[in-house]
Design a protein around this motif. Structure first.
Motif, PDB file in Angstrom:
ATOM      1  N   ILE A 159     -49.234 -43.073 -73.920  1.00  0.00           N
ATOM      2  CA  ILE A 159     -48.466 -44.292 -73.683  1.00  0.00           C
ATOM      3  C   ILE A 159     -49.240 -45.171 -72.706  1.00  0.00           C
ATOM      4  O   ILE A 159     -49.586 -44.722 -71.603  1.00  0.00           O
ATOM      5  N   LEU A 160     -49.506 -46.413 -73.093  1.00  0.00           N
ATOM      6  CA  LEU A 160     -50.235 -47.341 -72.222  1.00  0.00           C
ATOM      7  C   LEU A 160     -49.290 -48.241 -71.430  1.00  0.00           C
ATOM      8  O   LEU A 160     -49.705 -48.873 -70.462  1.00  0.00           O
ATOM      9  N   GLY A 161     -48.038 -48.330 -71.857  1.00  0.00           N
ATOM     10  CA  GLY A 161     -47.062 -49.150 -71.143  1.00  0.00           C
ATOM     11  C   GLY A 161     -45.749 -49.194 -71.899  1.00  0.00           C
ATOM     12  O   GLY A 161     -45.726 -48.965 -73.115  1.00  0.00           O
ATOM     13  N   THR A 162     -44.649 -49.477 -71.191  1.00  0.00           N
ATOM     14  CA  THR A 162     -43.332 -49.534 -71.839  1.00  0.00           C
ATOM     15  C   THR A 162     -42.561 -50.798 -71.440  1.00  0.00           C
ATOM     16  O   THR A 162     -41.348 -50.866 -71.570  1.00  0.00           O
ATOM     17  N   GLU A 163     -43.274 -51.806 -70.969  1.00  0.00           N
ATOM     18  CA  GLU A 163     -42.630 -53.038 -70.492  1.00  0.00           C
ATOM     19  C   GLU A 163     -42.146 -53.911 -71.650  1.00  0.00           C
ATOM     20  O   GLU A 163     -42.885 -54.200 -72.577  1.00  0.00           O
ATOM     21  N   LYS A 164     -40.881 -54.333 -71.562  1.00  0.00           N
ATOM     22  CA  LYS A 164     -40.315 -55.250 -72.547  1.00  0.00           C
ATOM     23  C   LYS A 164     -40.064 -56.600 -71.903  1.00  0.00           C
ATOM     24  O   LYS A 164     -40.003 -56.709 -70.664  1.00  0.00           O
ATOM     25  N   ILE A 165     -39.919 -57.626 -72.736  1.00  0.00           N
ATOM     26  CA  ILE A 165     -39.928 -59.011 -72.232  1.00  0.00           C
ATOM     27  C   ILE A 165     -38.729 -59.790 -72.743  1.00  0.00           C
ATOM     28  O   ILE A 165     -38.309 -59.633 -73.895  1.00  0.00           O
ATOM     29  N   GLY A 166     -38.193 -60.634 -71.878  1.00  0.00           N
ATOM     30  CA  GLY A 166     -37.172 -61.601 -72.266  1.00  0.00           C
ATOM     31  C   GLY A 166     -37.433 -62.903 -71.523  1.00  0.00           C
ATOM     32  O   GLY A 166     -38.045 -62.898 -70.451  1.00  0.00           O
ATOM     33  N   GLN A 167     -36.976 -64.015 -72.072  1.00  0.00           N
ATOM     34  CA  GLN A 167     -37.267 -65.311 -71.466  1.00  0.00           C
ATOM     35  C   GLN A 167     -36.056 -66.235 -71.497  1.00  0.00           C
ATOM     36  O   GLN A 167     -35.310 -66.254 -72.486  1.00  0.00           O
TER      37      GLN A 167
END
Length: 441
Positions: A109-117
């Motif tokens: 796993i390189l990352g688990t960040e999710k995004i909202g705007q």
């Protein structure tokens, strides 16, 4: 031609079908019979399916298959795949068996960040907006506390809120760019709820702030929505072995196979027309597992293809190299997945699929699905550089052609044997089938 209809959603299921049959079916009785054939005999289970979406009239079945023997990080997995395309499951299983004997798949796993705007328009001094944001930022987190409470207890929640000036792309356009950790939930509803609370507080605080002129106070919130582009929610899967171990092809020696394979992937990295088809093959494996586990394959597709374009040109999602006598093949792909919430606790086959996968966490599922995509791509490229893609694909497609022709079980067995060492084409199968029928008559 159909007539307009008012209040369609308020009709009962049978009334909807009656309207559909009257306005669209050539053979009304036959059409209704076909819809009803696909209803589940268990009324409770059918009612559950009816409530997944609106205006449900029947169920649309996809085959659920399994691909065994996936050795991932030294642990065996059986992978469920829901897909209608022939040869996909067979190819995945074949690739699994191939790499099982060469150390298996390794994932990270390189990352688990999710995004909202929160997207908004601001007509005024950018430096004032920046000062206002610094002042109001703690209140934005506070506004979401009731929403994020349970997620925070488990170690997730909102990671960052950042003001971004996007006026170089669009006049007066700014955004609050927020990052999230949603753990085992895909998190769409969680993220959107947080964003709406943030937007409401941001707008209300702006109206009261003395920094702004009357015009500047009138911040226009355009929309608040998660993004399906998640370049920091990424997993890597790879296979590698000594070149001499690539020794199962009759037409190419191991070095020739490795060289040709690396060139094929390089072409997909250089040529967008090839890259699109190359990546479509990857998504055959990815989507099939995403669908079987109740996740949103449209979101995964959109995010993966955006990631393939991050350099400004559309490229391969997989990579291959030869270094110090070692052949290495790998994929890096964004996968925003969930193993709790949504269909995962509602759809019986989704629950069973997750059981087949030993009830994985979202992180574990990311790794399994990346492997499915890599395996699919390996199988496809291997076929392309050796026998060609059609030989294996048409063998799997043979049964579809025979079913279209209404072949009996005996006729199917005959043609499977007949085409064991022959080239299969649609027109040729029809000709041979008709010849056999004529001979038997």
């Amino acid at each position: 031609m159909a007539e307009p209809v008012n209040g369609f959603s308020k009709l009962t299921k049978n009334q909807k079908i009656e309207w559909l049959a009257k306005n669209h079916f050539i053979n009304k009785e036959e059409g209704i019979k076909t819809l009803e054939q696909y209803w589940n005999k268990d009324a409770k289970l059918q009612a559950l399916h009816d409530e997944f979406i609106e205006n449900t009239i029947s169920n649309f079945y996809l085959p659920l298959g399994i691909a065994p023997n996936f050795l991932i990080n030294q642990k065996y997995h059986t992978i469920p795949m829901a897909i209608e395309e022939s040869s996909v499951v067979a190819a995945a299983g074949k690739a699994a068996k191939y790499w099982q004997q060469r150390g298996g798949f390794k994932t990270k796993i390189l990352g688990t960040e999710k995004i909202g705007q929160v997207h908004f328009m601001y007509h005024g001094d950018a430096s004032k907006l920046k000062s206002f944001f610094t002042e109001v930022e703690p209140k934005l987190y506070k506004a979401t506390e009731t929403i994020t409470e349970n997620m925070r207890k488990r170690g997730g929640g909102i990671s960052t809120i950042e003001l971004r000036n996007k006026t170089s792309q669009l006049d007066n356009y700014y955004q609050l760019h927020c990052t999230f950790e949603t753990l085992d939930a895909m998190g769409a509803n969680f993220i959107n709820s947080c964003l709406e609370a943030i937007a409401k507080t941001f707008s209300a605080e702006a109206h009261q702030n003395s920094l702004f002129s009357p015009e500047e106070k009138n911040i226009e919130i355009v929309m608040s929505i998660l993004s399906n582009y998640v370049p920091n929610c990424v997993v890597k899967a790879e296979v590698s072995c000594k070149i001499e171990e690539l020794n199962e092809d009759k037409n190419l020696n191991p070095q020739e196979f490795a060289d040709k394979f690396v060139r094929a992937v390089a072409i997909a990295n250089a040529e967008p027309h090839r890259a699109v088809t190359h990546n479509k093959g990857i998504m055959n494996g990815v989507d099939a597992v995403v669908l079987a586990t109740g996740n949103d394959f449209r979101a995964i597709e959109a995010g993966a293809h955006a990631y393939a374009s991050k350099s400004g040109s559309y490229k391969s999602l997989t990579h291959a190299e030869i270094k110090d006598g070692i052949f290495k093949f790998w994929i890096e792909i964004p996968l925003a997945l969930g193993t709790v919430g949504g269909l995962t606790s509602l759809h019986p086959l989704v629950k069973l699929s997750l059981e087949i996968l030993d009830k994985p966490s979202a992180r574990a599922l990311m790794q399994i699905i990346a492997v499915a995509g890599l395996a699919q791509n390996f199988a496809a490229v291997r076929s392309l550089i050796t026998d060609g893609i059609q030989k294996g694909h048409m063998k799997m497609h043979l049964m579809n052609i025979l079913n279209q022709l209404g072949a009996t079980a005996e006729e199917k067995a005959y043609f499977v044997d007949f085409y064991k060492n022959k080239t299969i084409t649609h027109s040729n199968v029809i000709k041979e089938f008709n010849d056999l029928k004529a001979k038997n008559v």
